[in-house]
Enzyme design. Structure first.
Site, PDB file in Angstrom:
ATOM      1  N   GLU A   4     -59.745 -21.838 -50.390  1.00 55.13           N
ATOM      2  CA  GLU A   4     -60.027 -20.782 -49.398  1.00 55.13           C
ATOM      3  C   GLU A   4     -61.526 -20.718 -49.155  1.00 55.13           C
ATOM      4  OE1 GLU A   4     -57.957 -17.049 -49.672  1.00 55.13           O
ATOM      5  OE2 GLU A   4     -59.288 -16.119 -48.198  1.00 55.13           O
ATOM      6  N   ASP A  78     -66.779 -15.491 -39.601  1.00 50.51           N
ATOM      7  CA  ASP A  78     -67.685 -14.761 -38.704  1.00 50.51           C
ATOM      8  C   ASP A  78     -67.640 -15.404 -37.316  1.00 50.51           C
ATOM      9  OD1 ASP A  78     -68.714 -12.980 -40.747  1.00 50.51           O
ATOM     10  OD2 ASP A  78     -69.672 -14.760 -41.584  1.00 50.51           O
ATOM     11  N   ASP A 114     -59.620 -12.517 -35.113  1.00 46.72           N
ATOM     12  CA  ASP A 114     -59.288 -11.392 -34.231  1.00 46.72           C
ATOM     13  C   ASP A 114     -60.176 -11.450 -32.994  1.00 46.72           C
ATOM     14  OD1 ASP A 114     -61.616 -10.897 -35.715  1.00 46.72           O
ATOM     15  OD2 ASP A 114     -61.462  -8.744 -35.390  1.00 46.72           O
ATOM     16  N   GLU A 155     -58.780  -8.312 -41.819  1.00 44.29           N
ATOM     17  CA  GLU A 155     -57.676  -8.184 -40.854  1.00 44.29           C
ATOM     18  C   GLU A 155     -57.264  -6.716 -40.716  1.00 44.29           C
ATOM     19  OE1 GLU A 155     -54.090 -10.423 -41.700  1.00 44.29           O
ATOM     20  OE2 GLU A 155     -52.939  -9.009 -40.516  1.00 44.29           O
TER      21      GLU A 155
HETATM   22  C1  LIG Z   1     -65.671 -11.776 -41.566  1.00 48.22           C
HETATM   23  S1  LIG Z   1     -65.680 -12.103 -43.270  1.00 48.22           S
HETATM   24  C2  LIG Z   1     -63.956 -12.432 -43.629  1.00 48.22           C
HETATM   25  C3  LIG Z   1     -63.669 -12.415 -45.125  1.00 48.22           C
HETATM   26  C4  LIG Z   1     -62.227 -12.681 -45.523  1.00 48.22           C
HETATM   27  N1  LIG Z   1     -61.829 -14.039 -45.222  1.00 48.22           N
HETATM   28  C5  LIG Z   1     -61.297 -11.682 -44.868  1.00 48.22           C
HETATM   29  O1  LIG Z   1     -60.475 -12.085 -44.012  1.00 48.22           O
HETATM   30  O2  LIG Z   1     -61.347 -10.487 -45.241  1.00 48.22           O
HETATM   31  C6  LIG Z   1     -66.382 -13.736 -43.366  1.00 48.22           C
HETATM   32  C7  LIG Z   1     -66.742 -14.128 -44.786  1.00 48.22           C
HETATM   33  O3  LIG Z   1     -67.167 -15.489 -44.818  1.00 48.22           O
HETATM   34  C8  LIG Z   1     -68.257 -15.580 -45.734  1.00 48.22           C
HETATM   35  N2  LIG Z   1     -69.035 -16.766 -45.345  1.00 48.22           N
HETATM   36  C9  LIG Z   1     -69.688 -16.963 -44.181  1.00 48.22           C
HETATM   37  N3  LIG Z   1     -70.215 -18.196 -44.155  1.00 48.22           N
HETATM   38  C10 LIG Z   1     -69.869 -18.794 -45.328  1.00 48.22           C
HETATM   39  C11 LIG Z   1     -70.125 -20.069 -45.884  1.00 48.22           C
HETATM   40  N4  LIG Z   1     -70.826 -20.988 -45.228  1.00 48.22           N
HETATM   41  N5  LIG Z   1     -69.624 -20.343 -47.115  1.00 48.22           N
HETATM   42  C12 LIG Z   1     -68.906 -19.404 -47.792  1.00 48.22           C
HETATM   43  N6  LIG Z   1     -68.639 -18.184 -47.304  1.00 48.22           N
HETATM   44  C13 LIG Z   1     -69.114 -17.876 -46.094  1.00 48.22           C
HETATM   45  C14 LIG Z   1     -69.000 -14.279 -45.570  1.00 48.22           C
HETATM   46  O4  LIG Z   1     -69.801 -13.981 -46.703  1.00 48.22           O
HETATM   47  C15 LIG Z   1     -67.849 -13.293 -45.387  1.00 48.22           C
HETATM   48  O5  LIG Z   1     -67.398 -12.769 -46.619  1.00 48.22           O
END
Ligand SMILES: C[S@@+](CC[C@H](N)C(=O)[O-])C[C@H]1O[C@@H](n2cnc3c(N)ncnc32)[C@H](O)[C@@H]1O
Length: 176
Positions: A4, A78, A114, A155
């Protein structure tokens, strides 16, 4: 072995680990509070088959051996909505090449967002890649989260804010 990428608070990863005790699950996350949250789930549920990389998903994908992952999850990455930030989006050609390399033949790649424009962006790029096919046969397949796919924190926030997520499942096509 499943992977993941950017697991956030780790609730999806922990759920998958609890449901699939015979599968090793590796998670990557940059956000230290997210890592701590997953480790709490791991300790409370004694999930000995989980491994955590508190580093960039790109580094992890680059380090994994070819054909070593049977399922990968990228849930609500993101969206980087501003045009000048689009190059930061995780779904892009070099990442898809790495992902195609580490996935086994027939492996699943699950993606959720989303953000309607990021959905279009991701679909265009994944479907344009020779290694992937989209498994959806009807609208229901991308509108409804499958039963073995629990909601993430992000989500739940998106739905509470009135946004409608999409759930895309791709298959890594067999190598010739
Ligand atoms: C919008 S959040 C979604 C988190 C989770 N997947 C959820 O659905 O609740 C995006 C996550 O991706 C992580 N993230 C962004 N770029 C990343 C990278 N290059 N490697 C690891 N994590 C990353 C951020 O720290 C953040 O926790």
């Amino acid at each position: 072995m499943w992977l993941e990428l950017g697991f956030g608070g780790g609730e999806h990863l922990a759920w998958q680990a609890a449901q699939n005790p015979d599968v090793g699950i590796l998670g990557c996350e940059l956000f230290i509070n997210g890592v701590a949250s997953l480790l709490r789930h791991v300790r409370e549920q004694q999930l000995a088959h989980v491994r955590v990389a508190d580093t960039d998903s790109f580094r992890v994908l680059s380090a994994l051996p070819p054909a070593s992952i049977d399922r990968a999850f990228l849930l609500f990455p993101d969206p980087w909505p501003k045009l000048r930030h689009h190059r930061r989006r995780f779904v892009r050609r070099d990442v898809l090449d790495l992902l195609a390399s580490v996935l086994t033949d027939g492996a699943e790649f699950r993606f959720a967002t989303d953000h309607a424009e990021y959905c279009t962006w991701a679909l265009a790029r994944v479907l344009n890649h020779v290694a992937f096919a989209w498994t959806a046969e009807s609208a229901r397949d991308w509108r409804q989260r499958p039963a073995d796919w629990p909601p993430t924190r992000y989500e739940e926030r998106a739905i509470a804010a009135g946004r409608r997520p999409v759930f895309l499942t791709f298959r890594r096509l067999p190598r010739h």
